[in-house]
Design an enzyme around this catalytic site. Structure first.
Site, mmCIF file in Angstrom:
data_model
loop_
_atom_site.group_PDB
_atom_site.id
_atom_site.type_symbol
_atom_site.label_atom_id
_atom_site.label_comp_id
_atom_site.label_asym_id
_atom_site.label_seq_id
_atom_site.Cartn_x
_atom_site.Cartn_y
_atom_site.Cartn_z
ATOM 1 N N ASP A 305 -73.244 94.451 14.588
ATOM 2 C CA ASP A 305 -73.512 93.867 15.889
ATOM 3 C C ASP A 305 -72.312 93.017 16.268
ATOM 4 O O ASP A 305 -72.018 91.992 15.639
ATOM 5 C CB ASP A 305 -74.785 93.029 15.887
HETATM 6 C C1 NOJ Z 1 -74.910 91.804 20.934
HETATM 7 C C2 NOJ Z 1 -76.360 92.139 20.834
HETATM 8 O O1 NOJ Z 1 -76.963 91.407 19.793
HETATM 9 C C3 NOJ Z 1 -76.652 93.619 20.621
HETATM 10 O O2 NOJ Z 1 -78.040 93.836 20.706
HETATM 11 C C4 NOJ Z 1 -75.880 94.444 21.598
HETATM 12 O O3 NOJ Z 1 -76.180 95.820 21.405
HETATM 13 C C5 NOJ Z 1 -74.397 94.157 21.421
HETATM 14 N N1 NOJ Z 1 -74.143 92.753 21.702
HETATM 15 C C6 NOJ Z 1 -73.525 95.029 22.323
HETATM 16 O O4 NOJ Z 1 -73.647 94.655 23.632
#
Ligand code: NOJ
Length: 764
Positions: A305
Site C-alpha cells: 500500500d
Molecule cells: C492508499 C490506500 O490505503 C489504498 O487503499 C489505496 O489503494 C492506495 N492509497 C492507492 O491509492
C-alpha cells in the site's frame, strides 16, 4: 451550455424506467458476462508458462526489477510520492505499472512511450482506485453491504469494471475486505462492516464483478484484495495505528474474507500500512509467504500500500530504505507502490546477496503472468479505445443500476406511528445542510465520479418524484460543520408552516475514508442544535442521515419520529432517498455494522464473547460486579443486521430437521415468515448459531446464513437453511480448524437480536 451527461441524467430521471424490471434486466445482461471477445485481430501467442519463461530468459536483472516498480501519475494522490517525474522514468523503460493514470487517450500515450522505450516491449499496467464505481457511483461499500444482496454488489462492480476498463484502467485496488468494529476509523466506509460471514459474500461478489469470467476480455479488470491484514483493527480507530491480536482472532475474524477472494480467483493483493503484533504487514513473512502464498496457494501478485515499504523505517522495523526494501521483498512483496525503494535499492541488495535472484524472478514472473492474463502481450492497447470510452461512460442503464442499488442500501432505523412513507398531499419542509447537496452525496473515495451538476441531490430527487413542488420547501439551515447560524431562522419559518419536517443531515464526505478517523461521531457542527430548534415546533420530524460510518444517534433516536440511514448513496442517491421517503421503494437494507449509543462503547460488535460475568440487562438481579457500564447499556443503539420496513413481518414455526447431527450430516433449519403489514416488502432472514461450550470460548452468536426474500402483503413464505459441521468450525485450543461435539443454539430472525431459538447437538 449544459454538458451531455447532465442532459442524459435529466432524460433518465424523466424516463420513468420501471425499476424492478430494469434491475432484473441489468442483472441478466451484465452478470451473464455475455460480452464477446474479439479474437479476430489478436496475434496468437504461446501459452503463458512458455511465453513468460522465454521472455524472462531475455531480461536483465535491471529489467526484472523495473517490473516491480510502480509510479503514480498526477492523478489522485493519497500520500507522499517518490518525487520523480514518472514520464521520464517511463521514457527510460524503468517502470512496470502506473497508479492513477486513466482515460483511453492518456493511457494509450503513456503505453506508447513505454513500448517505444522498453527494450523487450513489456506493456505497462494501469491501476486506479475504483472503489464503489468509476464514473457511475454506487453507494459507499458499507452501504452496499447493507443491501445484504451480493448480486447487487456484483452488478455494481461489473459496471465499474466496464466503465473503468474503457478508460484504460487494468487494475482496481478493491475490494477492501477489512473487518472493522470501530466506527471511529474513517475507512469503515470502504468495507463491508463488522462481520466475516457477510464480508465474505460481499468480497467474493466484488471479485466476480471486477474480474468476470475471463480477464482477457477488454471489459474485465484485475481486482485487488486489501489491506492484508487486520488494518480495520487499528487501536482506538486511529488510521494507520498499531494492531495486536492473537492468531486465532486473526484467522477466525479478519482473514476469512481474504481467503475467500483467493478461492474466487482474485489476481492481486495489497498489504496494509499497520503492524500486527510487532511486524509491519509490508514485511510480514508469516502473512504473505506462509499464509497467502503458502497455505492458500495464491498465485497472483502482491503490491504494497503506497509508501508502505518506506514507512517501515518510521515503524522502527528497518534502519533505512534499503533494508526496508529487502525485508519487503524477502517477505513476498512483488510490487513497490510509488515508494521508489525497489527501483533505487534492489539491484544493490541483490549484489550484496541480501535479496536472491530467485526472489526477484518470482516477483517478476507473477507480474508478467498477470499482464499475460489481461491479454496485454497480445494487444497492449486493448483498453485504450476512445470510442468505447465515450460510449461506455455513465450509460443510462448504469445510472439506473446505481439508483436500484442505492434503494437496496437504505436502512430504516425508526418509524414511529408509521410516519413514513410521506403523503404527497402534506406540506413538507425539507431542511438540513445536505438537502441540496450534489457533492458529498456520492461519498468519499469516489475518485473520478462526477459530483456537482451531475449527481442527484435529495432536493432534485424530491422534485423528480413529485413533479409539482408547490407544497414543499427546501432550506439548508446550517452548514455541515460550522458555527454559522444565519440560515436557521428562515428554515424554522418555513418549517413552522409545514405538516412534517424532513431533515437531511450528516457528515461531509471528507470526514470519513482514509485518514478520516474521529473521536466524536455525533452529527457534526450545529446540526443537533438545529434539530432541537425544529423539535420545539412540535411537528413530526423525519431524519435522513448521510454518512460514511455509524454515527452516535442516541439523542436523535429519542427525539425524532423516523430515521432513515442513507449512507453516501451515490450518483442517483437523491432519487433513491425521495422514492423511499414517498413509499415508491419499501426500505429493505439491514445494518452491516452496529450503531453505538456513544463512543465509550467502542469497539462494539454483535459476535462478542459472553465473559464470566455476563450482564443480563435491567432485569438482572445482580447489577453490580457484572461486565457492564454503569452509565450506559451494553447493547448498541441499533444492532448489526437491524433494519425496519414499511410493512411488518411475523416469524413463526422454527423447525430443525433433527436435534442431533453427525459430522457428515446436514441439519435443515426452516422458519415461516408472514408479511402482516400493509405493503409488499423484502426481508433479510438471518441465521445465527451459538456453540455453547468449546475448548476455547465461542462468541454469543455467529451469522451463518441469510436470505433476502420478497413477500407480498398477507403472504407467508418458508425460508430454509442448511447447517453442517463445516459451519461449526473454529480454531480450537490446538489451533486446529475443526468443529467440536456438543450443544448448539440456533437463532433465526430479522437482526442479530433474532429471538426464535432452537437447539441441536453435534455428535460423533
Ligand atoms: C492508499 C490506500 O490505503 C489504498 O487503499 C489505496 O489503494 C492506495 N492509497 C492507492 O491509492
Amino acid at each position: 451550455m449544459e454538458n451531455t451527461r447532465v442532459q442524459l441524467i435529466r432524460k433518465l430521471k424523466n424516463s420513468g424506467m420501471q425499476n424492478k424490471l430494469v434491475f432484473v434486466f441489468l442483472l441478466a445482461s451484465f452478470l451473464g458476462y455475455s460480452q464477446k471477445k474479439d479474437n479476430s485481430k489478436m496475434p496468437k501467442i504461446k501459452p503463458k508458462e512458455v511465453f513468460v519463461a522465454e521472455l524472462m530468459s531475455k531480461m536483465t536483472i535491471e529489467e526484472k526489477i523495473y517490473q516491480t516498480v510502480q509510479f503514480t501519475s498526477d492523478g489522485t494522490i493519497t500520500g507522499p510520492k517518490s518525487g520523480d517525474n514518472y514520464i521520464s522514468r517511463i521514457q527510460q523503460g524503468k517502470v512496470g505499472s502506473v497508479l492513477n493514470a486513466t482515460g483511453a487517450k492518456a493511457t494509450r500515450e503513456i503505453q506508447r512511450i513505454n513500448l517505444e522505450n522498453s527494450r523487450l516491449k513489456i506493456p505497462l499496467l494501469f491501476g486506479q482506485d475504483v472503489i464503489h464505481g468509476f464514473k457511475t457511483i454506487f453507494p459507499i461499500n458499507l452501504g452496499m453491504a447493507s443491501s445484504w444482496d451480493p448480486k447487487a454488489v456484483e452488478l455494481a462492480a461489473r459496471i465499474a469494471a466496464t466503465e473503468a476498463s474503457a478508460a484504460g484502467v487494468h487494475w482496481t485496488f478493491a475490494p477492501m475486505v477489512d473487518i472493522s468494529r470501530d466506527p471511529r476509523w474513517g475507512r469503515v466506509s470502504e468495507g463491508s462492516g463488522e462481520d466475516s460471514f457477510l464480508g465474505i459474500q460481499m468480497a467474493v461478489a466484488n471479485v466476480k464483478g471486477f474480474q468476470g469470467d475471463d480477464l482477457s476480455k477488454n471489459n474485465t479488470i484485475l481486482a485487488c484484495t486489501k489491506h492484508f491484514a487486520a488494518y480495520g483493527a487499528a487501536e482506538a480507530g486511529r488510521d494507520y495505528n498499531t494492531v495486536d491480536m492473537s492468531e486465532r482472532v486473526l484467522r477466525e475474524t479478519y482473514l476469512p474474507a481474504f481467503k475467500a477472494t483467493v478461492d474466487a480467483g482474485v489476481k492481486t493483493f495489497m498489504t496494509s500500512f499497520n503492524e500486527i503484533s510487532g511486524v509491519p504487514s509490508t514485511a510480514n513473512k508469516f502473512l504473505i509467504r506462509d499464509v497467502l502464498k503458502g497455505e492458500w496457494n495464491f498465485n497472483g501478485l502482491v503490491v504494497t500500500d503506497y509508501t508502505g515499504i518506506n514507512e517501515m523505517v518510521a515503524h522502527g522495523f528497518a534502519a533505512d530504505d534499503k533494508q526496508a526494501g529487502e525485508l519487503a521483498m524477502n517477505a513476498g512483496v512483488d510490487i513497490d507502490m510509488v515508494g521508489g525503494i525497489f527501483m533505487n535499492n534492489l539491484k544493490k541488495s541483490f549484489e550484496e546477496g541480501k535479496v536472491s535472484l530467485e526472489q526477484i524472478d518470482a516477483a517478476c514472473k507473477r507480474i508478467l503472468d498477470v499482464k499475460y492474463d489481461l491479454g496485454l502481450f497480445e494487444d497492449p492497447y486493448r483498453y485504450c479505445d476512445e470510442k468505447r470510452e465515450q460510449a461506455t461512460t455513465n450509460k443510462p442503464e448504469f445510472l439506473e443500476a446505481s439508483l436500484e442499488v442505492a434503494k437496496k442500501s437504505l436502512v430504516l432505523l425508526k418509524n414511529n406511528n408509521h410516519i413514513l412513507p410521506l403523503n404527497t398531499n402534506q406540506k413538507i419542509a425539507f431542511v438540513g445542510p445536505l438537502v441540496s447537496d450534489e457533492f458529498n452525496i456520492i461519498g468519499s473515495w469516489a475518485a473520478l465520479g462526477d459530483r456537482n451538476g451531475f449527481a442527484t441531490s435529495v432536493k432534485e430527487g424530491v422534485a423528480n418524484y413529485l413533479k409539482n413542488t408547490a407544497n414543499v420547501t427546501f432550506d439548508q439551515g446550517v452548514e455541515i460543520k460550522s458555527n454559522n447560524r444565519d440560515g436557521i431562522q428562515k428554515a424554522l419559518d418555513n418549517a413552522k408552516n409545514a405538516d412534517i419536517i424532513v431533515a437531511v443531515m450528516g457528515e461531509g464526505e471528507n470526514m470519513s475514508g482514509e485518514a478520516g478517523s474521529q473521536t466524536n461521531i455525533d452529527l457534526p457542527g450545529l446540526q443537533k442544535e438545529f434539530l432541537s430548534e425544529l423539535k420545539k415546533l412540535g411537528k413530526p420530524i423525519v431524519l435522513v442521515v448521510l454518512n460514511g460510518r455509524p454515527l452516535t444517534l442516541s439523542w436523535e433516536n429519542e427525539n425524532m419520529d423516523a430515521i432513515l440511514e442513507a449512507w453516501w448513496p451515490g450518483t442517483r442517491g437523491g432519487d433513491a432517498i425521495a422514492q423511499t421517503l414517498f413509499g415508491a421503494n419499501n426500505p429493505n437494507g439491514k445494518l452491516s455494522m452496529s450503531f453505538p449509543r456513544n463512543v465509550g462503547q467502542l469497539p462494539i460488535y454483535y459476535n462478542h464473547k459472553n465473559t464470566g460475568r455476563p450482564y443480563l440487562g435491567k432485569s438482572d438481579p445482580e447489577q453490580k460486579y457484572k461486565s457492564r457500564y454503569t452509565d450506559a447499556d451494553n447493547s448498541p443503539l441499533y444492532p448489526f443486521g437491524f433494519g425496519l420496513s414499511y410493512t411488518t413481518f411475523e416469524y413463526s414455526n422454527l423447525k430443525l430437521s433433527s436435534d442431533k447431527i453427525k459430522f457428515d450430516e446436514k441439519l435443515k433449519v426452516s422458519i415461516e415468515l408472514k408479511n402482516t403489514g400493509n405493503y409488499d416488502g423484502q426481508e433479510v432472514v438471518q441465521l445465527y448459531i451459538r456453540d455453547l461450550v468449546g475448548s476455547v470460548t465461542r462468541p454469543i452468536r455467529e451469522l451463518k446464513g441469510f436470505e433476502k426474500i420478497e413477500i407480498k402483503k398477507g403472504e407467508t413464505k418458508t425460508v430454509s437453511f442448511e447447517i453442517s459441521s463445516e459451519d461449526l468450525k473454529f480454531y480450537n485450543l490446538d489451533m486446529k480448524h475443526t468443529a467440536e461435539v456438543g450443544d448448539f443454539d440456533v437463532f433465526v430472525g430479522g437482526s442479530s437480536d433474532a429471538d426464535h431459538q432452537a437447539s441441536f447437538q453435534l455428535i460423533k
